[in-house]
Structure formats: structure tokens, C-alpha cells
Design a protein around this motif. Structure first.
Motif, PDB file in Angstrom:
ATOM      1  N   ASP A  80       0.850  -1.187   0.000  1.00 43.87           N
ATOM      2  CA  ASP A  80       0.000   0.000   0.000  1.00 43.87           C
ATOM      3  C   ASP A  80       0.890   1.243   0.000  1.00 43.87           C
ATOM      4  N   ASP A  81       1.477   1.539  -1.164  1.00 35.18           N
ATOM      5  CA  ASP A  81       2.401   2.661  -1.278  1.00 35.18           C
ATOM      6  C   ASP A  81       1.714   4.000  -1.032  1.00 35.18           C
ATOM      7  N   TYR A  82       0.472   4.113  -1.455  1.00 34.20           N
ATOM      8  CA  TYR A  82      -0.276   5.353  -1.225  1.00 34.20           C
ATOM      9  C   TYR A  82      -0.368   5.649   0.278  1.00 34.20           C
ATOM     10  N   ALA A  83      -0.751   4.647   1.057  1.00 34.93           N
ATOM     11  CA  ALA A  83      -0.852   4.840   2.505  1.00 34.93           C
ATOM     12  C   ALA A  83       0.514   5.123   3.114  1.00 34.93           C
ATOM     13  N   GLY A  84       1.553   4.500   2.568  1.00 28.40           N
ATOM     14  CA  GLY A  84       2.898   4.744   3.074  1.00 28.40           C
ATOM     15  C   GLY A  84       3.322   6.188   2.890  1.00 28.40           C
ATOM     16  N   GLY A  85       3.091   6.732   1.696  1.00 29.39           N
ATOM     17  CA  GLY A  85       3.423   8.126   1.465  1.00 29.39           C
ATOM     18  C   GLY A  85       2.615   9.060   2.342  1.00 29.39           C
ATOM     19  N   ARG A  86       1.329   8.755   2.484  1.00 28.23           N
ATOM     20  CA  ARG A  86       0.464   9.593   3.316  1.00 28.23           C
ATOM     21  C   ARG A  86       0.918   9.587   4.774  1.00 28.23           C
ATOM     22  N   GLN A  87       1.215   8.395   5.302  1.00 33.05           N
ATOM     23  CA  GLN A  87       1.623   8.305   6.704  1.00 33.05           C
ATOM     24  C   GLN A  87       2.965   8.995   6.942  1.00 33.05           C
ATOM     25  N   ILE A 164      11.796  14.379   2.983  1.00 31.11           N
ATOM     26  CA  ILE A 164      11.098  13.102   2.845  1.00 31.11           C
ATOM     27  C   ILE A 164      11.701  12.376   1.651  1.00 31.11           C
ATOM     28  N   CYS A 165      12.293  11.227   1.902  1.00 34.52           N
ATOM     29  CA  CYS A 165      13.000  10.477   0.863  1.00 34.52           C
ATOM     30  C   CYS A 165      12.225   9.209   0.513  1.00 34.52           C
ATOM     31  N   MET A 166      12.200   8.879  -0.778  1.00 33.03           N
ATOM     32  CA  MET A 166      11.377   7.780  -1.249  1.00 33.03           C
ATOM     33  C   MET A 166      12.025   6.409  -1.121  1.00 33.03           C
ATOM     34  N   ASN A 167      13.238   6.358  -0.566  1.00 32.97           N
ATOM     35  CA  ASN A 167      13.784   5.071  -0.117  1.00 32.97           C
ATOM     36  C   ASN A 167      14.843   5.338   0.944  1.00 32.97           C
ATOM     37  N   ASP A 168      15.239   4.289   1.644  1.00 29.67           N
ATOM     38  CA  ASP A 168      16.150   4.448   2.773  1.00 29.67           C
ATOM     39  C   ASP A 168      17.563   4.829   2.342  1.00 29.67           C
ATOM     40  N   ARG A 169      18.036   4.287   1.227  1.00 32.78           N
ATOM     41  CA  ARG A 169      19.403   4.590   0.803  1.00 32.78           C
ATOM     42  C   ARG A 169      19.550   6.077   0.476  1.00 32.78           C
ATOM     43  N   THR A 209      11.180   5.459   9.051  1.00 36.00           N
ATOM     44  CA  THR A 209      10.917   4.948   7.712  1.00 36.00           C
ATOM     45  C   THR A 209       9.568   4.240   7.667  1.00 36.00           C
ATOM     46  N   ILE A 210       9.200   3.799   6.484  1.00 39.46           N
ATOM     47  CA  ILE A 210       8.000   2.991   6.294  1.00 39.46           C
ATOM     48  C   ILE A 210       8.419   1.543   6.070  1.00 39.46           C
ATOM     49  N   ASP A 211       7.876   0.657   6.883  1.00 41.72           N
ATOM     50  CA  ASP A 211       8.119  -0.778   6.723  1.00 41.72           C
ATOM     51  C   ASP A 211       7.037  -1.343   5.822  1.00 41.72           C
ATOM     52  N   GLN A 212       7.422  -1.790   4.629  1.00 40.28           N
ATOM     53  CA  GLN A 212       6.430  -2.371   3.726  1.00 40.28           C
ATOM     54  C   GLN A 212       6.430  -3.899   3.784  1.00 40.28           C
ATOM     55  N   GLN A 213       7.022  -4.434   4.857  1.00 40.73           N
ATOM     56  CA  GLN A 213       6.999  -5.882   5.105  1.00 40.73           C
ATOM     57  C   GLN A 213       7.508  -6.652   3.883  1.00 40.73           C
ATOM     58  N   ALA A 214       8.695  -6.272   3.417  1.00 39.31           N
ATOM     59  CA  ALA A 214       9.241  -6.861   2.190  1.00 39.31           C
ATOM     60  C   ALA A 214       9.327  -8.389   2.227  1.00 39.31           C
ATOM     61  N   PRO A 215       9.813  -9.009   3.316  1.00 35.01           N
ATOM     62  CA  PRO A 215       9.848 -10.484   3.316  1.00 35.01           C
ATOM     63  C   PRO A 215       8.462 -11.111   3.154  1.00 35.01           C
ATOM     64  N   MET A 239      -0.790  -5.494   0.704  1.00 34.20           N
ATOM     65  CA  MET A 239      -0.049  -5.618   1.957  1.00 34.20           C
ATOM     66  C   MET A 239      -0.039  -4.289   2.713  1.00 34.20           C
ATOM     67  N   PRO A 240      -0.470  -4.276   3.977  1.00 34.35           N
ATOM     68  CA  PRO A 240      -0.434  -3.026   4.745  1.00 34.35           C
ATOM     69  C   PRO A 240       0.996  -2.626   5.091  1.00 34.35           C
ATOM     70  N   ILE A 241       1.177  -1.346   5.339  1.00 30.44           N
ATOM     71  CA  ILE A 241       2.490  -0.820   5.731  1.00 30.44           C
ATOM     72  C   ILE A 241       2.400  -0.295   7.162  1.00 30.44           C
ATOM     73  N   ARG A 242       3.555   0.041   7.743  1.00 31.55           N
ATOM     74  CA  ARG A 242       3.541   0.660   9.071  1.00 31.55           C
ATOM     75  C   ARG A 242       4.692   1.649   9.180  1.00 31.55           C
ATOM     76  N   LEU A 243       4.441   2.706   9.889  1.00 26.66           N
ATOM     77  CA  LEU A 243       5.463   3.704  10.151  1.00 26.66           C
ATOM     78  C   LEU A 243       6.345   3.241  11.302  1.00 26.66           C
ATOM     79  N   VAL A 244       7.663   3.301  11.104  1.00 26.18           N
ATOM     80  CA  VAL A 244       8.628   2.956  12.152  1.00 26.18           C
ATOM     81  C   VAL A 244       9.340   4.242  12.561  1.00 26.18           C
ATOM     82  N   GLU A 245       9.063   4.722  13.745  1.00 31.16           N
ATOM     83  CA  GLU A 245       9.658   5.969  14.230  1.00 31.16           C
ATOM     84  C   GLU A 245      10.979   5.670  14.929  1.00 31.16           C
TER      85      GLU A 245
END
Length: 264
Positions: A80-87, A164-169, A209-215, A239-245
Motif C-alpha cells: 500500500d504505497d499510497y498509505a505509506g506516502g500519506r503516513q 522526505i526520501c522515497m527510499n532508505d538509501r 521509515t516505512i516498513d512495507q513488510q518486504a519479506p 499488503m499493509p504498511i507501518r510507520l517505524v519511528e
């Protein structure tokens, strides 16, 4: 890939990893020959490049397939990339930031980034910010490009208090560049990423970051492919995402440099 391989191993299947070169005409000839080899029972395509679908060559050979991404397919799994960006934007706004810039990649080159930016736009406009007025720079997902984008943005817009960066690297590269420019993260500048790769927790400061539960994305896609191979008709998975503070984000500095952006 780890999630896919774990599921395949449990079922006694071997995983063959291929990275086809995609053009508007489809996948390269070597990949097409692989599809014709007779060795492939099913294909799981990580399919986020609008240019072409890696699954098309499999369809031409009637090889069952599942899309992990946004290309049109009967069977697909997507985050759910939309929700990830919003959160992510809501988190930054909730910390009081209004002088915000975005480090992305050109959205026309990647479906997921387009969806994340839509979510960021939604949260920004709901908070009264003009999304189109937010400074933006495009990288290529690499650490070096994140550093280059951060340098450009911070020198052009010294009043910024959040990236706000669109990936961790790219976020890690942005933090390194910020330090070189004398900006402390998170005291002077909040930096957030997306993906929750393993090094995000180990980086200094540890990355919000946003955890998109990649595994689990990989496992779900592999399970779906096995169901297709068993002649079943599995439903799509979102797949739901979650914010990791973590430590890279904090409340806006009391006396941020410079002015702000246009409110709507």
C-alpha cells in the motif's frame, strides 16, 4: 527475494533470479529465451517499471505468473504505497514541519513512487500546504544520489527543516550530506526514508521509515504463485504498511532558518 526463496525452499522448488533489460518492445532476447527453455514452471515478476511488464514474455509461453507490483495482471501482490506516502507526510507534519522537501525518482519511471507521491500530496493538501510548491529533487534510489539531491535542496532552500526520501538509501545519503553542510539530524533537520531495510535501524541516527513488510510481500507472492500452479484462483493481496519511528525525525526546530511555503 528472501521471502520468495524461503517459500520456494519449503516446497522443494529452486529459485532462478533474472533481471531482464526492459524496453518499450518488452524484455530482452536472453530473457525471452529463458522463457522458452522449458525449465520455468512459474514466474514471479517484480513489476514496477511502466515501460514494460516482465511477465509478458511468460504470458506468451502460457507460463503461470504473479505480479509483485502495479502492472495489470489477474494475480498480483502489492504494498500500500499510497498509505505509506500519506503516513510519512502525516508524521512529518505532526512534528510541526512545514518547510519540507521531497527526494524521489521520476514517478513516470516507477509505479510505486507515483503512488507514494499521491499519498504525500493528499496529506500535504489536507494540512493546507500547496504540494506543488514543495521543493523536489529526483535521484536514482542510490545513496550517492540522495546525497546529491540533499546538497542541492539544502543549498537552494536553506530554510528547510525536513526531507522526505522515497527510499532508505537516499535518506542515508541525505543525512550524510546534511552533516557535511553543518546540519544536525534530527536537531536541525528531520530526514525520513522508505522501505525499512536492515541497515535503517543500524544507521546513525537510526532512520524513521516505512516498513512495507518486504519479506512477507515475497512470501505472499510466492504462495499465490503456487496456488496458481495448483489451478486455484487466489484473490489479489494488498499488503499493509507501518510507520517505524526512530531517531532521524524530531519536532521542528524552535527557530528554523528562513521562511515557508505557500498555504492554500
Amino acid at each position: 527475494i528472501q521471502g520468495v526463496e524461503a517459500e520456494c525452499s519449503q516446497r522443494g522448488y529452486n529459485l532462478l533470479l533474472s533481471t531482464p533489460h526492459l524496453t518499450a518492445d518488452g524484455a530482452d532476447e536472453n530473457y525471452r529465451q529463458l522463457m522458452q527453455s522449458g525449465y520455468i514452471e512459474g514466474v514471479l515478476a517484480i513489476d514496477n517499471v511502466p515501460l514494460a511488464s516482465a511477465l509478458e514474455a511468460a504470458r506468451e509461453r502460457d507460463i503461470p505468473g504473479v505480479v509483485l507490483g502495479y502492472h495489470k495482471a489477474q494475480y498480483y501482490v502489492r504494498s500500500d504505497d499510497y498509505a505509506g506516502g500519506r503516513q510519512l507526510m502525516e508524521h512529518v507534519l505532526g512534528l510541526g514541519h512545514r518547510q519540507i522537501a521531497i527526494i524521489a525518482v521520476p514517478e513516470q519511471f516507477h509505479f510505486s513512487i507515483g503512488e507514494r507521491l499521491k499519498g504525500i500530496r493528499h496529506a500535504a493538501e489536507a494540512a493546507g500546504l500547496d504540494f506543488n510548491a514543495l521543493p523536489k529533487a529526483d535521484g536514482d534510489f542510490s545513496l550517492a544520489s540522495g546525497a546529491a539531491c540533499a546538497g542541492q535542496l539544502l543549498e537552494t532552500h536553506p530554510h528547510l527543516t525536513a526531507l522526505i526520501c522515497m527510499n532508505d538509501r537516499m535518506a542515508m545519503g541525505a543525512i550524510q550530506q546534511a552533516h557535511l553542510l553543518g546540519r544536525r539530524v534530527p536537531d536541525d533537520l528531520t530526514v525520513v526514508g522508505y522501505d525499512n531495510i536492515p541497515t535503517a535501524e543500524l544507521f546513525a541516527p537510526s532512520l524513521t521509515t516505512i516498513d512495507q513488510q518486504a519479506p512477507e510481500l515475497g512470501r505472499s507472492a510466492a504462495r499465490m504463485l503456487f496456488e496458481v500452479l495448483e489451478k486455484k484462483n487466489p484473490p489479489p493481496v494488498h499488503m499493509p504498511i507501518r510507520l517505524v519511528e526512530r531517531q532521524s525525525s524530531a519536532c521542528v526546530p524552535i527557530s528554523p532558518k528562513g521562511g515557508g511555503f505557500t498555504a492554500r
